[in-house]
Write an enzyme that holds these catalytic residues in place. Sequence first.
Site, short mmCIF file in Angstrom:
data_model
loop_
_atom_site.label_atom_id
_atom_site.label_comp_id
_atom_site.label_asym_id
_atom_site.label_seq_id
_atom_site.Cartn_x
_atom_site.Cartn_y
_atom_site.Cartn_z
N ARG A 1 41.69 -10.59 113.27
CA ARG A 1 41.85 -11.91 113.88
C ARG A 1 41.80 -11.80 115.40
O ARG A 1 42.41 -10.90 116.00
CB ARG A 1 43.16 -12.54 113.43
CG ARG A 1 43.21 -12.66 111.91
CD ARG A 1 43.82 -13.96 111.46
NE ARG A 1 43.82 -14.01 110.01
CZ ARG A 1 43.19 -14.94 109.28
NH1 ARG A 1 42.51 -15.90 109.87
NH2 ARG A 1 43.26 -14.92 107.97
N ASP A 2 41.09 -12.75 116.02
CA ASP A 2 41.04 -12.80 117.48
C ASP A 2 42.43 -13.12 118.01
O ASP A 2 43.14 -13.98 117.48
CB ASP A 2 40.03 -13.87 117.94
CG ASP A 2 39.65 -13.71 119.41
OD1 ASP A 2 38.49 -13.35 119.69
OD2 ASP A 2 40.53 -13.94 120.27
N ILE A 3 42.83 -12.44 119.07
CA ILE A 3 44.17 -12.60 119.64
C ILE A 3 44.32 -13.97 120.31
O ILE A 3 45.43 -14.46 120.51
CB ILE A 3 44.44 -11.45 120.65
CG1 ILE A 3 45.91 -11.18 120.80
CG2 ILE A 3 43.75 -11.69 121.98
CD1 ILE A 3 46.21 -9.87 121.52
N ASN B 1 28.30 -12.66 121.93
CA ASN B 1 27.99 -12.83 123.34
C ASN B 1 27.34 -11.57 123.89
O ASN B 1 27.74 -10.46 123.56
CB ASN B 1 29.28 -13.13 124.13
CG ASN B 1 29.83 -14.50 123.79
OD1 ASN B 1 29.09 -15.49 123.71
ND2 ASN B 1 31.14 -14.58 123.56
N VAL C 1 34.31 -8.08 126.20
CA VAL C 1 34.53 -6.76 125.62
C VAL C 1 33.17 -6.17 125.26
O VAL C 1 32.42 -6.75 124.45
CB VAL C 1 35.43 -6.85 124.37
CG1 VAL C 1 35.60 -5.47 123.74
CG2 VAL C 1 36.79 -7.45 124.72
N HIS D 1 30.75 -7.29 118.83
CA HIS D 1 31.62 -8.03 117.91
C HIS D 1 30.97 -9.34 117.57
O HIS D 1 30.40 -10.01 118.42
CB HIS D 1 33.02 -8.23 118.51
CG HIS D 1 33.02 -8.79 119.91
ND1 HIS D 1 32.71 -8.03 121.02
CD2 HIS D 1 33.27 -10.03 120.37
CE1 HIS D 1 32.80 -8.78 122.10
NE2 HIS D 1 33.13 -10.00 121.74
N HIS E 1 31.85 -13.00 116.38
CA HIS E 1 32.92 -13.98 116.19
C HIS E 1 32.59 -14.79 114.93
O HIS E 1 31.49 -15.34 114.83
CB HIS E 1 32.97 -14.97 117.36
CG HIS E 1 33.31 -14.38 118.70
ND1 HIS E 1 34.56 -14.51 119.28
CD2 HIS E 1 32.56 -13.69 119.59
CE1 HIS E 1 34.56 -13.92 120.46
NE2 HIS E 1 33.36 -13.41 120.68
P1 AMP Z 1 33.74 -11.87 124.14
O1 AMP Z 1 33.99 -12.86 125.22
O2 AMP Z 1 32.65 -12.28 123.18
O3 AMP Z 1 33.56 -10.47 124.67
O4 AMP Z 1 35.04 -11.91 123.23
C1 AMP Z 1 36.08 -11.00 123.31
C2 AMP Z 1 37.14 -11.54 122.38
O5 AMP Z 1 38.04 -10.50 122.09
C3 AMP Z 1 37.95 -12.70 122.95
O6 AMP Z 1 37.83 -13.84 122.08
C4 AMP Z 1 39.38 -12.15 123.00
O7 AMP Z 1 40.35 -13.12 122.69
C5 AMP Z 1 39.32 -11.05 121.94
N1 AMP Z 1 40.26 -9.95 122.12
C6 AMP Z 1 40.45 -9.20 123.24
N2 AMP Z 1 41.39 -8.26 123.02
C7 AMP Z 1 41.79 -8.41 121.73
C8 AMP Z 1 42.73 -7.75 120.90
N3 AMP Z 1 43.47 -6.71 121.34
N4 AMP Z 1 42.90 -8.19 119.62
C9 AMP Z 1 42.17 -9.22 119.16
N5 AMP Z 1 41.25 -9.89 119.89
C10 AMP Z 1 41.08 -9.50 121.16
#
Ligand code: AMP
Length: 114
Positions: A30-32, A88, A97, A101, A103
Amino acid sequence: MAHDCVFCKIAAGEIPSSKVYEDEHVLAFRDINPVAPVHVLVIPKQHVPSVAEFGPEHDELLSRLFSAVRKVAAETGVAETGYRVVTNVGKDAGQQVFHVHLHVLGGRPLGPVA
Ligand code: AMP
């Protein structure tokens, strides 16, 4: 594992996550900071910075990622109601990140893309 990559650390179990699905090659959690009732990230355990770096050698991994997406959709109850898969790439997309990934978003009407 890539140095200082938060998703490599999650894949290695060094940083906790709310796991939805896991197999040998893929992890979903799950996204944080969720932006929809269902917001799950599907990642390869292997470090690849973004889908821009995918090549033919990643074909099997790509298939595994989308197979995991379908499992996540079923597990989170959005397989029937519908969901969106977003990834992204780079600055204009706001990638934060740099570990691939997907979403998986759902649980409410999502409106038009971007
Ligand atoms: P992006 O902008 O596509 O790189 O998305 C990175 C996503 O990672 C964001 O939606 C953050 O909320 C999520 N995220 C970052 N760190 C964590 C974590 N430790 N656990 C879960 N989600 C995370």
